[in-house]
Write an enzyme that holds these catalytic residues in place. Structure first.
Site, PDB file in Angstrom:
ATOM      1  N   THR A  45       0.838  -1.203   0.000  1.00  0.00           N
ATOM      2  CA  THR A  45       0.000   0.000   0.000  1.00  0.00           C
ATOM      3  C   THR A  45       0.873   1.253   0.000  1.00  0.00           C
ATOM      4  OG1 THR A  45      -0.063   0.164   2.415  1.00  0.00           O
ATOM      5  CG2 THR A  45      -1.769  -1.190   1.384  1.00  0.00           C
ATOM      6  N   GLY A  46       0.217   2.407   0.176  1.00  0.00           N
ATOM      7  CA  GLY A  46       0.938   3.669   0.172  1.00  0.00           C
ATOM      8  C   GLY A  46       1.304   4.163   1.560  1.00  0.00           C
ATOM      9  N   ASP A  47       0.962   3.380   2.613  1.00  0.00           N
ATOM     10  CA  ASP A  47       1.324   3.802   3.970  1.00  0.00           C
ATOM     11  C   ASP A  47       1.618   2.550   4.803  1.00  0.00           C
ATOM     12  OD1 ASP A  47       1.685   5.372   6.323  1.00  0.00           O
ATOM     13  OD2 ASP A  47       0.276   6.864   5.577  1.00  0.00           O
ATOM     14  N   ASP A  48       1.661   2.676   6.135  1.00  0.00           N
ATOM     15  CA  ASP A  48       2.069   1.544   6.974  1.00  0.00           C
ATOM     16  C   ASP A  48       1.275   0.264   6.642  1.00  0.00           C
ATOM     17  OD1 ASP A  48       3.629   3.468   8.169  1.00  0.00           O
ATOM     18  OD2 ASP A  48       2.424   3.602  10.001  1.00  0.00           O
ATOM     19  N   SER A  50       6.003  -1.005   1.060  1.00  0.00           N
ATOM     20  CA  SER A  50       5.384   0.297   1.347  1.00  0.00           C
ATOM     21  C   SER A  50       6.453   1.376   1.421  1.00  0.00           C
ATOM     22  CB  SER A  50       4.645   0.228   2.684  1.00  0.00           C
ATOM     23  OG  SER A  50       4.473   1.523   3.221  1.00  0.00           O
TER      24      SER A  50
END
Ligand SMILES: *[C@@H]1O[C@H](CO)[C@@H](O)[C@H](O)[C@H]1NC(C)=O
Ligand SMILES: *[C@@H]1O[C@H](CO)[C@@H](O)[C@H](O)[C@H]1NC(C)=O
Ligand SMILES: *[C@@H]1O[C@H](CO)[C@@H](O)[C@H](O)[C@H]1NC(C)=O
Length: 447
Positions: free
Chosen positions: A249-252, A283
């Site tokens: 994903t784009g975050d944690d 990520s």
């Protein structure tokens, strides 16, 4: 004859090794935390007028089907079957004693009509929306005060079509905090398994004030540049088990939380008993994270067998002045990481407050963190542990850690301040705070 004996011996040795490995690694599972229920009562979204053509809005069908489950209350609960097809819908609420079953090639797709999206109250432990003051958009699939809920099937997809929301964020035209893909509030005995989550507007799976939650065999996908698309965020929840999943994903990928500054302190609901195992992912932010919202406290987190590729930070514990909360008894072990900006980061200075009313005397406590058996290649900065002057991090234990790569010339591989603990078998050699006499080898005595 001799060769035969050797062969038998090797065969036995290999079998023994295999059994030991599978007992140690493969056979430990989340099963038993929440019973997997068989439902005799089965209904299909088609029975309620559902049309899987990707264009027809199925909001009424979902709401009617779930109304039927809630009010007819069949013994043993009801399974709602989603056949192959693309079912466009607005957000909807789940109810107790139900299984949402996505067949292979079934897609439940969120409408991009953000104007019609319902608003709900902020969480008390956040005091406001996470992004903007006031309420927040309800999650696409929502559950409040439910129990005995299973979301499963044959790896069908729940598609948030988040792009419109990401663009509103980028253009600063959002009026309220973006919706999660799935949020479970005040709920218990939940299983989420064998489902693909795609393009969430915001965080993907958010269990908050929950207990007994199992997430296994899920795939969570969102572009690297999609803002705040955290994978799974157990928040003020206990007995949460996450395993055998792929998250990019784009975050944690996974972030354990428990509320934000003065609101989280007042609400006082910790996260505890969080197990994470056999997770693979990528990520630009963290792989396994605690925080940064940890004001209710986070304790007894155990993560193992984690494989990370193309990461911002491999393992990240994060908090700040004003957060309060105790972070303790956190163990992360058997991590392989390839290509990361930072391998291990523990930080007491992440910033990010809900408003100016946070209490500057509410210092977080970080104690009893064991990170062991970590192997990393192509790591720019092995580690950074920055505690607080008036609340130093204690009992930080690093054991058997190898983090290699091209370190920026002139920079120390480990940056540390206001931290104590121990280090055993760490390469490159960590900072003196962890390796001074009396520290080294003391890893066993914390927590
Ligand atoms: C869904 O749940 C929210 C929050 O609990 C509630 O405000 C809303 O009325 C519910 N919607 C329906 C259609 O039941
Ligand atoms: C669904 O995905 C999981 C996890 O990737 C995998 O283990 C499982 O075999 C898949 N099941 C089906 C029915 O395709
Ligand atoms: C620490 O956490 C683990 C779970 O990760 C738990 O089994 C253990 O009992 C905890 N220890 C203490 C002292 O609370």
């Amino acid at each position: 004859m001799c060769r035969f004996v050797v062969w038998i011996f090797l065969c036995f040795a290999a079998t023994a090794l295999f059994l030991t490995r599978s007992v140690l690694a493969g056979d430990v599972t989340c099963s038993g935390i929440v019973p997997m229920r068989h439902r005799n009562d089965v209904i299909s979204i088609k029975d309620f007028g559902g049309v899987g053509d990707g264009k027809t809005l199925n909001t009424k069908a979902f709401r009617a089907a779930i109304y039927r489950i809630e009010h007819l209350r069949r013994r043993g609960g009801t399974l709602l079957y989603i056949p192959p097809g693309v079912y466009l819908t607005e957000s909807f609420n789940l109810t107790s004693h139900m299984t949402l079953y996505l067949s292979k090639d079934a897609v439940i797709r969120a409408t991009q009509d953000t104007g019609s999206w319902p608003l709900i109250a902020p969480l008390p432990s956040y005091g406001r929306g996470r992004e903007l003051p006031g309420g927040r958009y309800m999650s696409f699939i929502h559950a409040d005060g439910v129990h005995d809920v299973i979301i499963t099937g044959e790896n069908g997809t729940i598609d948030g079509q988040g792009e419109v929301w990401w663009n509103m964020w980028r253009q600063r035209t959002l009026q309220f905090t973006r919706p999660n893909l799935i949020e479970l509030i005040n709920s218990r005995n939940i299983i989420i398994s064998n489902v693909i989550f795609k393009d969430s507007p915001f965080w993907n799976i958010h269990p908050v004030y929950c207990r007994n939650v199992v997430v296994q065999f899920v795939t969570i996908l969102a572009p690297f540049d999609s803002p705040n698309t955290d994978g799974i965020d157990p928040d003020s929840s206990s007995n949460v088990c996450i395993e055998d999943s792929y998250i990019s994903t784009g975050d944690d990928l996974i972030a354990v939380k428990s509320g934000w500054d003065e609101y989280g302190i007042a609400y006082g609901r910790p996260s505890s008993g969080i197990t994470i195992r056999r997770i693979t992912g990528s990520s630009p932010f963290a792989g396994i994270a605690v925080g940064s919202e940890t004001s209710g406290g986070v304790q007894n987190v155990f993560a193992e067998h984690i494989n990370l590729y193309n990461m911002g930070v491999g393992i990240h514990l994060k908090t700040d002045i004003g957060r309060g909360g105790v972070i303790r008894n956190i163990t992360v072990s058997n991590v392989y990481m390839e290509k990361a900006r930072t391998g291990i980061k523990i930080a007491g200075n992440v910033g990010d407050h809900p408003d100016d009313n946070f209490n500057p005397n509410a210092l977080p406590v970080v104690k009893g963190v064991v990170i062991r058996d970590v192997w990393g290649v192509d790591i720019l900065q092995p580690g950074s542990i920055i505690g607080l002057k008036n609340s130093p991090f204690t009992g930080i234990c690093l054991s058997k850690i190898n983090l290699h790569g091209k370190i920026k010339p002139g920079t120390a591989p480990w940056k540390c301040s206001d931290v104590s603990g121990g280090a055993v078998g760490v390469s490159p050699w960590p900072c003196s705070e962890l390796t001074s006499p009396g520290q080294t080898g003391s890893c066993s005595s914390f927590i």
